[in-house]
Design a protein around this motif. Structure first.
Motif, PDB file in Angstrom:
ATOM      1  N   VAL A 165      45.989  47.157  36.287  1.00 29.84           N
ATOM      2  CA  VAL A 165      45.189  46.167  37.016  1.00 29.84           C
ATOM      3  C   VAL A 165      44.368  46.879  38.091  1.00 29.84           C
ATOM      4  CG1 VAL A 165      45.284  44.097  38.457  1.00 29.84           C
ATOM      5  CG2 VAL A 165      46.917  44.382  36.585  1.00 29.84           C
ATOM      6  N   ARG A 174      41.507  46.203  43.363  1.00 30.20           N
ATOM      7  CA  ARG A 174      40.906  45.063  44.078  1.00 30.20           C
ATOM      8  C   ARG A 174      41.388  43.722  43.526  1.00 30.20           C
ATOM      9  NH1 ARG A 174      37.293  43.346  40.545  1.00 30.20           N
ATOM     10  NH2 ARG A 174      36.257  44.805  39.181  1.00 30.20           N
ATOM     11  N   GLN A 175      42.014  43.732  42.354  1.00 28.43           N
ATOM     12  CA  GLN A 175      42.511  42.501  41.745  1.00 28.43           C
ATOM     13  C   GLN A 175      44.033  42.372  41.823  1.00 28.43           C
ATOM     14  OE1 GLN A 175      40.818  43.053  37.796  1.00 28.43           O
ATOM     15  NE2 GLN A 175      39.312  41.457  38.245  1.00 28.43           N
TER      16      GLN A 175
END
Length: 95
Positions: free
Chosen positions: A43, A46-47
């Motif tokens: 992932v 930033r997410q």
């Protein structure tokens, strides 16, 4: 029925994480850590929020872009076991 399915979700998730070795706590802990590391690799940073409930509301609200963050409200406390149960249900919903 659906209640039985809901009750089985945490055990099914733990079984998935540990490759079926759900009776040995050390296998579960290792599998949990490996899963977390795999998620961190997959992932984009930033997410992904690696969240510790002890951090309180502010970081969570910023990450989720919630404008009306309940800063004056204590974050609900949970035991590690309770957190594992909640996170296993969240992970099932997400996947």
């Amino acid at each position: 029925g659906s209640l039985q399915q809901a009750m089985a979700l945490p055990r099914d998730f733990l079984s998935y994480l540990s490759g079926g070795r759900v009776d040995d706590p050390s296998d579960l802990a290792d599998a949990y850590e490996k899963h977390n590391e795999a998620v961190k690799k997959m992932v984009p940073a930033r997410q992904l929020l690696v969240f510790d409930p002890n951090q309180g509301w502010e970081l969570l609200c910023i990450f989720l872009e919630v404008a009306s963050c309940p800063l004056g409200t204590p974050y609900p406390g949970m035991t590690d076991r309770q957190m594992m149960m909640v996170m296993s249900k969240v992970a099932v919903v997400i996947t």
